[in-house]
Scaffold this active site. Structure first.
Site, PDB file in Angstrom:
ATOM      1  N   SER A 253      75.987  31.254  60.263  1.00  0.00           N
ATOM      2  CA  SER A 253      76.835  31.587  61.412  1.00  0.00           C
ATOM      3  C   SER A 253      75.960  31.712  62.646  1.00  0.00           C
ATOM      4  O   SER A 253      74.742  31.604  62.574  1.00  0.00           O
ATOM      5  CB  SER A 253      77.560  32.912  61.158  1.00  0.00           C
ATOM      6  N   LYS A 254      76.617  31.968  63.743  1.00  0.00           N
ATOM      7  CA  LYS A 254      75.940  32.116  65.042  1.00  0.00           C
ATOM      8  C   LYS A 254      74.720  33.040  64.971  1.00  0.00           C
ATOM      9  O   LYS A 254      73.750  32.860  65.688  1.00  0.00           O
ATOM     10  CB  LYS A 254      76.938  32.706  66.054  1.00  0.00           C
ATOM     11  N   ARG A 255      74.841  34.056  64.120  1.00  0.00           N
ATOM     12  CA  ARG A 255      73.744  35.023  63.978  1.00  0.00           C
ATOM     13  C   ARG A 255      72.422  34.341  63.627  1.00  0.00           C
ATOM     14  O   ARG A 255      71.356  34.794  63.992  1.00  0.00           O
ATOM     15  CB  ARG A 255      74.065  36.015  62.849  1.00  0.00           C
ATOM     16  N   GLY A 257      71.549  31.200  64.392  1.00  0.00           N
ATOM     17  CA  GLY A 257      71.098  30.232  65.400  1.00  0.00           C
ATOM     18  C   GLY A 257      72.251  29.304  65.735  1.00  0.00           C
ATOM     19  O   GLY A 257      73.408  29.619  65.453  1.00  0.00           O
TER      20      GLY A 257
END
Ligand code: GLU
Length: 490
Positions: A253-255, A257
């Site tokens: 996920s966005k976490r 990258g």
């Protein structure tokens, strides 16, 4: 058996690593088996639909070079390939299930369902529809339909027994029917189908032979099996690939990258590198080979080599692949790839002048070995195009030197550089080596303040080549400027 597979994205967000991996696996599987790859747009969730996401889907596929045999733009015998254009098909099929006694009209208003859910929550019961309308008398159903009472159509999931299906990767999977979602909606009151109905109907009508997708869809399969059975259809083969994970074992996920292909593209990853690396997340050819072109994967992909364990997405490894693919470019290709970044970052005039283009030509061989992504180019070569407005003090005076020694090194370096044009690169290197030795220094340490004075950074493309491109005069001027600043510091 003729192979027909599909990628069926919902245009609700940008194309991301996981989705594109599914697209690639399907595409390769079709190509490797002389089958057909179909693109179907599952755009029935109108609340989450986004035109930007749809544009991004086409852009991404185009950029990656994934073409489809049937679908938007190319047509095919089973279209339309946008689900929003097939509403009549879903209604017709939902009605057919009612006639077959496999589905029923449900007139429960949203308020009742809400109350039901709240009560279930309060009593800590499992949440689900209580099948209130499942056995309404026929006269009541007819009357309500005539009165145009809003309704949905629900699937009659068997109350007993179990559902069994086979997944190519996971083997036999069994699920007790009483543990399935209770009578899921097939057709909503606004006439739109749910994912379950549209997905199954289309996979069947479009002759899909294999469903190859991520494991997040696995919980839906038992419901789908009941829909296939209710119609009297044979389900396709299933193959659910493990999710793409971050290094910490959590779903990517966005976490972790960037996840959208657009972001990767903007940062200057090459499609070849992304395709190669993404294909290896959860699939392998053998235990050692790492490099595959798209064309090779179109020949070599097999379901047998899919991995049961979750695929871990390693950003560093992708960078490495990208660097390798950058080095495979010839200078002209790489020049065309980096020009947009140099223009965007304002390092070149638009259109670039002849002098600027000459510098670009000269710098390509210097940066090729160092670039991991195209967007790094401007930071790496800025010093060739603009003056350095600020030096960091820590950079200019290396750790093991003080201001005085740094000035001495810079002065000696300046002397050598002034003479550079008289010698070949090899001779200059030798002169530098001798000078460093004379001063009792390693070549690297000797060069460091010179490098920083000329390029503004402790890491730069090879210095001699850079000085040649910049011109001796400018290089000398920068060194002199730094000497002046340092003199004030002592
Ligand atoms: N529309 C679903 C998605 O967004 C398709 C899932 C499937 O392949 O069945 O991924």
């Amino acid at each position: 058996m003729s192979i027909r597979v599909r990628y069926a994205p919902s245009p609700t967000g940008l194309q991301h690593i996981g989705g594109v991996r599914t697209a690639l696996f399907n595409y390769f599987f079709a190509r490797a088996n002389k089958g057909k790859f179909i693109l179907r747009v599952e755009d029935t969730d109108r609340a989450r639909y986004s035109k930007e996401a749809l544009d991004d889907l086409f852009e991404t596929m185009h950029w990656l070079g994934i073409s489809w045999d049937e679908g938007p733009g190319v047509g095919g015998d089973y279209g339309p390939y946008f689900q929003s254009q097939r509403l009549h098909v879903y209604r017709e099929h939902a009605e057919k299930l009612i006639q077959r006694g496999e589905a029923y009209y449900c007139f429960c208003p949203p308020e009742r369902l809400k109350r039901l859910r709240e009560e279930q929550q309060k009593k800590k019961e499992s949440i689900g529809y209580d099948r209130f309308c499942r056995d309404l008398p026929q006269e009541e159903v007819s009357r309500k339909i005539k009165e145009q009472i809003p309704h949905v159509i629900r699937l009659k999931v068997p109350l007993e027994g179990e559902t069994l299906f086979y997944d190519k990767l996971l083997g036999e999977i069994k699920k007790k029917n009483r543990d399935l979602p209770s009578d899921p909606v097939l057709l909503k009151s606004d006439g739109y189908p749910t994912y379950h109905l549209a997905n199954v109907v289309d996979d069947h009508l479009m002759g899909i032979s294999h469903i190859l997708r991520a494991q997040e869809w696995l919980p839906s399969v038992p419901i789908h099996i009941h829909i296939y059975r209710a119609f009297g259809w044979e389900p396709p083969f299933f193959c659910h690939v493990p999710m793409v994970m971050g290094k910490d074992g959590q779903k990517l996920s966005k976490r972790h990258g960037s996840t959208s292909i657009r972001e990767f593209r903007e940062q200057g990853y090459l499609p070849e590198a992304l395709i190669n690396y993404i294909s290896l997340v959860g699939w392998s050819y053998d235990d050692s080979r790492e490099f595959f072109s798209k064309e090779e994967l179109e020949r070599l992909f097999t379901l047998d080599r899919l991995n049961k364990a979750p695929g871990v997405f390693d950003y560093k490894k992708l960078d490495w692949f990208n660097g390798q693919y950058i080095r495979m470019k010839d200078d002209e290709e790489l020049k065309a790839l980096v020009l947009p970044y140099l223009l965007k970052d304002g390092l070149l005039s638009n259109p670039p002048t002849e002098r600027e283009l000459k510098i670009v030509d000269g710098m390509i061989p210097l940066v090729k070995e160092r670039l991991k992504k195209l967007s790094e180019i401007s930071g790496m070569v800025k010093f060739l195009f603009v003056e350095i407005d600020q030096y960091s003090k820590e950079d200019i005076i290396p750790k093991k030197m003080n201001a005085e020694t740094t000035i001495r090194v810079l002065k000696e370096g300046r002397k050598l550089i002034e003479e550079f044009p008289k010698h070949t690169d090899e001779e200059n290197e030798e002169l530098i080596r001798r000078k460093a030795e004379e001063m009792g220094m390693k070549v690297g340490s000797f060069m460091m303040p010179i490098r920083v004075a000329i390029t503004g950074s402790t890491v730069s493309p090879p210095l001699l080549g850079s000085i040649r491109l910049l011109g001796t005069e400018k290089a000398v001027k920068r060194i002199s400027g730094v000497i002046e600043v340092l003199k004030k510091a002592v």
